[in-house]
Scaffold this motif. Structure first.
Motif, PDB file in Angstrom:
ATOM      1  N   ALA A 109      18.676  31.724 -34.556  1.00 33.89           N
ATOM      2  CA  ALA A 109      20.088  31.841 -34.928  1.00 33.89           C
ATOM      3  C   ALA A 109      20.291  31.582 -36.416  1.00 33.89           C
ATOM      4  O   ALA A 109      21.078  32.258 -37.088  1.00 33.89           O
ATOM      5  CB  ALA A 109      20.932  30.875 -34.104  1.00 33.89           C
ATOM      6  N   ARG A 113      21.249  34.403 -39.818  1.00 30.45           N
ATOM      7  CA  ARG A 113      22.444  34.208 -40.646  1.00 30.45           C
ATOM      8  C   ARG A 113      22.103  33.341 -41.863  1.00 30.45           C
ATOM      9  O   ARG A 113      22.497  32.173 -41.932  1.00 30.45           O
ATOM     10  CB  ARG A 113      23.540  33.543 -39.827  1.00 30.45           C
ATOM     11  CG  ARG A 113      23.969  34.333 -38.592  1.00 30.45           C
ATOM     12  CD  ARG A 113      25.110  33.627 -37.883  1.00 30.45           C
ATOM     13  NE  ARG A 113      24.716  32.283 -37.468  1.00 30.45           N
ATOM     14  CZ  ARG A 113      25.582  31.307 -37.198  1.00 30.45           C
ATOM     15  NH1 ARG A 113      26.871  31.520 -37.318  1.00 30.45           N
ATOM     16  NH2 ARG A 113      25.156  30.128 -36.803  1.00 30.45           N
ATOM     17  N   ARG A 173      16.942  41.470 -37.473  1.00 33.10           N
ATOM     18  CA  ARG A 173      18.012  42.326 -36.951  1.00 33.10           C
ATOM     19  C   ARG A 173      17.468  43.708 -36.575  1.00 33.10           C
ATOM     20  O   ARG A 173      17.877  44.292 -35.569  1.00 33.10           O
ATOM     21  CB  ARG A 173      19.135  42.442 -37.986  1.00 33.10           C
ATOM     22  CG  ARG A 173      20.049  41.209 -38.018  1.00 33.10           C
ATOM     23  CD  ARG A 173      21.323  41.494 -38.782  1.00 33.10           C
ATOM     24  NE  ARG A 173      21.092  41.548 -40.221  1.00 33.10           N
ATOM     25  CZ  ARG A 173      21.174  40.493 -41.040  1.00 33.10           C
ATOM     26  NH1 ARG A 173      21.460  39.309 -40.544  1.00 33.10           N
ATOM     27  NH2 ARG A 173      20.976  40.612 -42.328  1.00 33.10           N
ATOM     28  N   GLU A 202      24.586  36.123 -21.186  1.00 29.62           N
ATOM     29  CA  GLU A 202      25.132  37.136 -22.092  1.00 29.62           C
ATOM     30  C   GLU A 202      26.168  36.558 -23.051  1.00 29.62           C
ATOM     31  O   GLU A 202      26.392  37.108 -24.135  1.00 29.62           O
ATOM     32  CB  GLU A 202      25.758  38.270 -21.281  1.00 29.62           C
ATOM     33  CG  GLU A 202      24.739  39.141 -20.555  1.00 29.62           C
ATOM     34  CD  GLU A 202      25.377  40.259 -19.761  1.00 29.62           C
ATOM     35  OE1 GLU A 202      24.707  41.290 -19.559  1.00 29.62           O
ATOM     36  OE2 GLU A 202      26.548  40.115 -19.350  1.00 29.62           O
ATOM     37  N   GLN A 203      26.786  35.469 -22.682  1.00 25.36           N
ATOM     38  CA  GLN A 203      27.802  34.857 -23.541  1.00 25.36           C
ATOM     39  C   GLN A 203      27.196  34.010 -24.657  1.00 25.36           C
ATOM     40  O   GLN A 203      27.911  33.585 -25.571  1.00 25.36           O
ATOM     41  CB  GLN A 203      28.743  33.989 -22.702  1.00 25.36           C
ATOM     42  CG  GLN A 203      29.660  34.798 -21.790  1.00 25.36           C
ATOM     43  CD  GLN A 203      30.430  33.940 -20.820  1.00 25.36           C
ATOM     44  OE1 GLN A 203      30.360  32.704 -20.881  1.00 25.36           O
ATOM     45  NE2 GLN A 203      31.167  34.570 -19.909  1.00 25.36           N
ATOM     46  N   GLN A 204      25.877  33.757 -24.588  1.00 22.79           N
ATOM     47  CA  GLN A 204      25.238  32.918 -25.601  1.00 22.79           C
ATOM     48  C   GLN A 204      25.026  33.721 -26.883  1.00 22.79           C
ATOM     49  O   GLN A 204      24.427  34.800 -26.849  1.00 22.79           O
ATOM     50  CB  GLN A 204      23.892  32.371 -25.103  1.00 22.79           C
ATOM     51  CG  GLN A 204      23.988  31.608 -23.804  1.00 22.79           C
ATOM     52  CD  GLN A 204      25.018  30.508 -23.845  1.00 22.79           C
ATOM     53  OE1 GLN A 204      25.027  29.684 -24.765  1.00 22.79           O
ATOM     54  NE2 GLN A 204      25.899  30.482 -22.858  1.00 22.79           N
ATOM     55  N   PRO A 205      25.516  33.233 -28.018  1.00 22.02           N
ATOM     56  CA  PRO A 205      25.347  33.985 -29.271  1.00 22.02           C
ATOM     57  C   PRO A 205      23.907  33.928 -29.763  1.00 22.02           C
ATOM     58  O   PRO A 205      23.221  32.922 -29.619  1.00 22.02           O
ATOM     59  CB  PRO A 205      26.283  33.249 -30.245  1.00 22.02           C
ATOM     60  CG  PRO A 205      26.364  31.854 -29.710  1.00 22.02           C
ATOM     61  CD  PRO A 205      26.256  31.972 -28.205  1.00 22.02           C
ATOM     62  N   TYR A 206      23.458  35.037 -30.321  1.00 22.93           N
ATOM     63  CA  TYR A 206      22.147  35.130 -30.978  1.00 22.93           C
ATOM     64  C   TYR A 206      20.986  34.780 -30.049  1.00 22.93           C
ATOM     65  O   TYR A 206      19.966  34.279 -30.497  1.00 22.93           O
ATOM     66  CB  TYR A 206      22.102  34.229 -32.212  1.00 22.93           C
ATOM     67  CG  TYR A 206      23.225  34.470 -33.165  1.00 22.93           C
ATOM     68  CD1 TYR A 206      23.302  35.645 -33.904  1.00 22.93           C
ATOM     69  CD2 TYR A 206      24.243  33.536 -33.302  1.00 22.93           C
ATOM     70  CE1 TYR A 206      24.362  35.879 -34.765  1.00 22.93           C
ATOM     71  CE2 TYR A 206      25.306  33.764 -34.168  1.00 22.93           C
ATOM     72  CZ  TYR A 206      25.356  34.941 -34.891  1.00 22.93           C
ATOM     73  OH  TYR A 206      26.410  35.167 -35.739  1.00 22.93           O
ATOM     74  N   ASN A 207      21.138  35.025 -28.741  1.00 21.97           N
ATOM     75  CA  ASN A 207      19.981  34.773 -27.881  1.00 21.97           C
ATOM     76  C   ASN A 207      19.101  36.026 -27.852  1.00 21.97           C
ATOM     77  O   ASN A 207      19.565  37.143 -28.068  1.00 21.97           O
ATOM     78  CB  ASN A 207      20.431  34.353 -26.476  1.00 21.97           C
ATOM     79  CG  ASN A 207      20.793  35.518 -25.582  1.00 21.97           C
ATOM     80  OD1 ASN A 207      19.923  36.249 -25.127  1.00 21.97           O
ATOM     81  ND2 ASN A 207      22.081  35.704 -25.328  1.00 21.97           N
ATOM     82  N   ASP A 208      17.811  35.812 -27.627  1.00 20.68           N
ATOM     83  CA  ASP A 208      16.827  36.892 -27.710  1.00 20.68           C
ATOM     84  C   ASP A 208      16.394  37.374 -26.332  1.00 20.68           C
ATOM     85  O   ASP A 208      15.359  38.024 -26.190  1.00 20.68           O
ATOM     86  CB  ASP A 208      15.602  36.413 -28.495  1.00 20.68           C
ATOM     87  CG  ASP A 208      14.941  35.198 -27.852  1.00 20.68           C
ATOM     88  OD1 ASP A 208      15.654  34.432 -27.176  1.00 20.68           O
ATOM     89  OD2 ASP A 208      13.734  35.022 -28.030  1.00 20.68           O
ATOM     90  N   GLY A 297      20.507  29.125 -25.184  1.00 25.39           N
ATOM     91  CA  GLY A 297      21.794  28.697 -25.708  1.00 25.39           C
ATOM     92  C   GLY A 297      22.165  27.380 -25.065  1.00 25.39           C
ATOM     93  O   GLY A 297      21.480  26.373 -25.223  1.00 25.39           O
TER      94      GLY A 297
END
Length: 511
Positions: A109, A113, A173, A202-208, A297
């Motif tokens: 994460a 960024r 990215r 799916e709601q977790q940001p930046y998960n792989d 996450g």
């Protein structure tokens, strides 16, 4: 495996049942949809662990190189009297990487960024210089160093490090878009529990995590064919074949932990796969020690099985194989040349014997050996085990089999990567005992293939080599192989490698 044995999370009776499970059963044939999905996922991926680990090395190198370049321009060329500059630059670079690790700047994460972590990275770099200044003050050596040099290094080092992170962010990215960097996951079990788990992931940001499908033994009434937009691709037995073809990284069991018997039935089938297996703890009211959990996450998962020799361990083992394979080839080249001459003089036919064997993840590999049988009587499928005084074996063949010289060409297998130097010995694809395949004799036999097979192994140096003429010998070899997998380390590999020539002096079971 983790420090908490997964068997201890269940009752003693259930744990015993898991250890004695029929995990070696043959997988079912995949349906057409599952096979199409699996074939699309067959390529290797770049893991986050490898990316962050590589960045640590590159960032250390960039920081150190920037410091050395500044020193050479502002202070002067290399001078043995100024060795302390080299020590300080190396130490400062290492401290900065350590501080960046502690501040979570190597998490995916954060890497995606870089501008969001700009201030954190700057603070870490400033803290590194503050620590170096404090150390110089305490040792009263501050006057020995150029303030201008360290001031310029502060600017160039930070600029170089941040530029590197911008490049890495762009690569990550791109890899995320084309599927190159992801953890491929399968949900085991359907219904409402699976839907809630998928939505949470799916709601977790930046998960792989890339969810590749759902597998469940229940019919469509109890487990819908589509859950949260993902298709049910087949049964649990079909999942074994799917996971091997699609190179799945993670299996998430979306069943309540209180459904002990059903969870155990799944694990009996799935533990032979070289993947991480997790049990969803999202809706569980039971609490375990914090180290028992891992997270996607904020989604909690109970660690059941870990893929052995993964991430940087696999890199270290591969480096070990390359180095010692080259040493072995150089060391034994006179013996290999003499053996080749003897084989040619003794009987007609090729020098090498190539045989199809099971490799990592049940893949079929080709293993090299010096030919020890008459060319017209060789048995590439190994359906008939070589026995004492076997008439198919040549005069030279008897000697090189007894001394294991016939195995020396496998150093080239290890160098090229189809074998490891140390691991479970690969068996021929059609190897049998009393007209039964080994997998039909030993429960959990395919768990041997969770790691790359080896030229030598823990079973071999403990006497389990040569003819496998009884079911007990096959079981014992498998037991020693599984012990090796669970207890692997580079030191363990080195121990086995050093003991191999000594233990090979016992030729009782080799013929």
């Amino acid at each position: 495996m983790n420090d908490i044995d997964p068997a201890k999370r269940f009752s003693p009776e259930a744990a015993q049942e898991l250890q004695a499970s029929p995990a070696g059963e043959r997988p079912s044939v995949l349906n057409e949809m599952a096979r199409q999905v699996a074939s699309q996922l067959g390529n290797d991926t770049v893991t986050p662990v490898m990316v962050s680990g590589t960045l640590r090395i590159l960032e250390f190198a960039v920081l150190m190189l920037s410091g050395l370049v500044v020193y050479w321009f502002l202070v002067g060329p290399f001078d043995l009297a100024d060795w302390q500059y080299y020590v300080v630059i190396a130490a400062g670079s290492a401290i900065a990487v350590a501080f960046l690790e502690f501040s979570d700047c190597y998490q995916v994460a954060a890497l995606m960024r870089p501008f969001a972590t700009f201030s954190r990275i700057l603070l870490v770099w400033a803290g590194t210089f503050a620590l170096m200044a404090l150390t110089a003050f305490m040792l009263k050596v501050g006057a020995d160093f150029s303030r201008l040099m360290f001031g310029v290094w502060f600017v160039t080092g930070f600029a170089s490090s941040f530029t590197l992170r911008l490049i890495v962010a762009r690569l990550i990215r791109r890899w995320a878009r084309n599927g190159r960097m992801e953890r491929r996951a399968v949900i085991v079990g359907g219904g409402k529990a699976a839907e809630n788990l998928i939505r949470a992931i799916e709601q977790q940001p930046y998960n792989d995590i890339r969810i590749c499908g759902i597998f469940d033994d229940r019919d469509d009434k109890r487990s819908p064919p589509i859950v949260a937009g993902y298709p049910k691709l087949g049964t649990i037995s079909e999942l074994i074949e799917f996971a091997r073809i699609a190179r799945i990284d993670l299996l998430i069991v979306s069943l309540p932990i209180t459904a002990e018997q059903r969870v155990l039935q799944l694990l009996k089938k799935l533990w032979v796969l070289p993947v991480d297996i997790r049990l969803s703890a999202q809706s569980s009211s039971l609490q375990f020690r914090p180290r028992a959990y891992s997270y996607i996450g904020s989604v909690p998962l109970l660690d059941i099985f870990d893929k052995p020799i993964n991430g940087w361990d696999s890199v270290a083992k591969r480096a070990f194989d390359i180095v010692f394979s080259m040493i072995g080839i150089l060391l034994f080249s006179p013996i290999m040349i003499a053996t080749a001459i003897a084989i040619k003089l003794d009987s007609k036919g090729p020098l090498l014997f190539r045989q199809k064997r099971h490799g990592f993840n049940n893949e079929v590999i080709e293993v090299y050996k010096f030919r020890s049988m008459y060319a017209d009587q060789s048995d590439p499928s190994a359906r008939k085990t070589v026995t004492r005084n076997d008439p198919r074996v040549t005069r030279v063949g008897r000697f090189i089999r007894k001394t294991s010289i016939d195995e020396l060409p496998q150093f080239f297998n290890a160098l090229l990567g189809s074998l490891s130097l140390v691991g479970p010995r690969p068996h021929a694809v059609a190897a049998q005992s009393h007209n039964l395949l080994y997998a039909e004799v030993v429960d959990g036999y395919f768990a041997r293939h969770k790691v790359k097979p080896g030229v030598t192994g823990w079973a071999q140096i403990n006497g389990w080599r040569g003819e496998m003429d009884t079911d007990e010998k096959i079981r014992m070899r498998t037991e020693f192989d599984l012990y090796y997998i669970e207890n692997w380390s580079l030191l363990f590999d080195l121990k086995i490698l050093l003991l191999t020539p000594i233990r090979l002096l016992n030729t009782e079971n080799a013929y």
